[in-house]
Scaffold this active site. Structure first.
Site, PDB file in Angstrom:
ATOM      1  N   TYR A  62       1.105  -9.860  -1.204  1.00  0.00           N
ATOM      2  CA  TYR A  62       1.984 -11.012  -1.376  1.00  0.00           C
ATOM      3  C   TYR A  62       1.610 -11.816  -2.614  1.00  0.00           C
ATOM      4  O   TYR A  62       2.464 -12.135  -3.453  1.00  0.00           O
ATOM      5  CB  TYR A  62       1.955 -11.936  -0.151  1.00  0.00           C
ATOM      6  N   ASP A  95       6.550 -12.981   2.305  1.00  0.00           N
ATOM      7  CA  ASP A  95       5.793 -13.869   3.191  1.00  0.00           C
ATOM      8  C   ASP A  95       6.609 -14.108   4.455  1.00  0.00           C
ATOM      9  O   ASP A  95       7.633 -13.459   4.687  1.00  0.00           O
ATOM     10  CB  ASP A  95       5.439 -15.186   2.485  1.00  0.00           C
ATOM     11  N   GLU A 105      -0.939 -20.463  -5.140  1.00  0.00           N
ATOM     12  CA  GLU A 105      -0.681 -19.502  -4.068  1.00  0.00           C
ATOM     13  C   GLU A 105      -1.878 -19.370  -3.127  1.00  0.00           C
ATOM     14  O   GLU A 105      -1.712 -19.262  -1.912  1.00  0.00           O
ATOM     15  CB  GLU A 105      -0.311 -18.133  -4.653  1.00  0.00           C
TER      16      GLU A 105
END
Length: 383
Positions: free
Chosen positions: A131, A149, A48
């Site tokens: 997020y 997102d 991520e």
């Protein structure tokens, strides 16, 4: 269950149908990515962070090399920074790599080397925002948290024809309230990844009528052919740069001229040296060229020909009085102070003229921070 979604005409049955259609499609079409072959929170975390500002295809080889070199949180916490940066070299935004090491050290110190499993604890880690915390939490620990997102914002905005401007932080609450009811509590990680894949491969920014969308029956923008209108995002105003001349005009008695900015100008109502934009090259400008904008201004005021001269030669002025920079929300002014000697009596000259004065004290005539900078530049040279 669907208190928010009910406002959009959705009931429990419709929500379940949506989840089933989305996840059935995902099970058959999901992208095969190395970090999806595991529920290891460390792997998910690294992927991520790498995916921020970077395309998936670019990340894959970096991810595989990184995990091979640093297979655990402990290894990351103890890695030499130079080795870490070499592993990251080419991905850019190197603060991401440094934040990873700091966060790994936090995990070693406060969580016995194990990734925390709650949103509040995840959010305490360096470099992890809402997020990323939601992505790790949902994919690794089944936390029912929507990972919001750009893809989720676009897909959700189109499904519900949301007019909320996604560039505004206040709009995030609107999307979150919808997604907390829409997310599948049994498969929250897969739901987030399905929405991401849908936005990345089907409901893309430019695909306004995706016939192959698995959720088109639920998509109001597809049904109404309005997808091009969503998501709503206010365009950023491009910051423009302007070269300005700020004339410090002083008469033989020492009086200095100030001008009040009018309603159609920036800094309306405040008092400054007369300021004009210019298109000359300062380094090679002559005295005549530097004085022309000022002479034109006085002529427009009907003050006629005045006896003006520079108090410094142009090259000396540029060295002694370097530019003052002033940034507005959508433009930047680079100002050169131009000291001018006026042989006429300023007070007699401007008597009765509106918007001109020879005093600019804070009590009588409010000046801006820009004018304070200009005055400080002049005073600093002439102490």
């Amino acid at each position: 269950m669907t208190q928010v979604l009910a406002k959009y005409g959705w009931n429990d049955q419709k929500v379940k149908g949506f989840r089933a259609a989305l996840l059935d499609w995902y099970d058959q079409n999901k992208r095969d990515l190395p970090w999806r072959r595991t529920r290891n929170p460390y792997y998910i975390w690294i992927s991520e962070i790498m995916l921020q500002q970077t395309q998936v295809a670019t990340v894959i080889p970096y991810f595989e090399r990184f995990i091979k070199a640093l297979p655990t949180i402990e290894a990351l916490a103890n890695v030499d920074e130079q080795e870490l940066l070499l592993l990251w070299q080419g991905l850019g935004y190197y603060s991401r790599a440094r934040n990873l090491k700091v966060a790994a050290q936090q995990i070693m110190e406060h969580h016995q080397g194990q990734m925390p499993q709650t949103m509040p604890e995840l959010l305490k880690l360096k470099g992890i925002g809402p997020y990323t915390a939601a992505a790790i939490g949902s994919m690794a620990f089944d936390l029912v948290e929507p990972a919001i997102d750009g893809n989720l914002l676009r897909v959700t905005a189109r499904i519900f024809e949301l007019d909320a401007d996604i560039s505004k932080p206040s709009s995030r609450k609107i999307f979150a309230e919808i997604l907390y009811e829409l997310i599948d509590p049994e498969r929250p990680g897969d739901f987030n990844q399905a929405m991401m894949d849908l936005g990345a491969t089907v409901m893309t920014p430019t695909n306004y009528y995706p016939e192959d969308s698995p959720i088109k029956a639920y998509d109001q923008s597809f049904i109404n052919e309005t997808a091009a209108l969503y998501p709503v995002k206010k365009k950023k105003i491009k910051n423009t740069k302007h070269q300005m001349l700020a004339y410090r005009i002083q008469d033989l008695k020492g009086s200095v001229l100030y001008r009040q900015h009018t309603a159609d100008e920036l800094l309306t109502g405040l008092w400054h040296y007369p300021i004009f934009e210019y298109d000359i090259v300062l380094d090679s400008a002559t005295e005549d060229e530097l004085l022309t904008p000022l002479e034109d201004y006085f002529e427009q005021l009907g003050l006629g020909a005045l006896k003006l001269k520079l108090m410094m030669n142009p090259s000396q002025m540029i060295v002694a009085l370097p530019k003052v920079k002033h940034v507005f929300s959508h433009r930047t002014w680079n100002l050169q102070v131009v000291p001018v000697q006026l042989e006429d009596d300023l007070q007699a000259l401007i008597a009765g003229s509106q918007g001109l004065t020879t005093t600019a004290s804070d009590q009588e005539h409010p000046i801006s921070t820009l004018q304070q900078k200009l005055q400080a530049r002049w005073e600093g040279v002439n102490r």
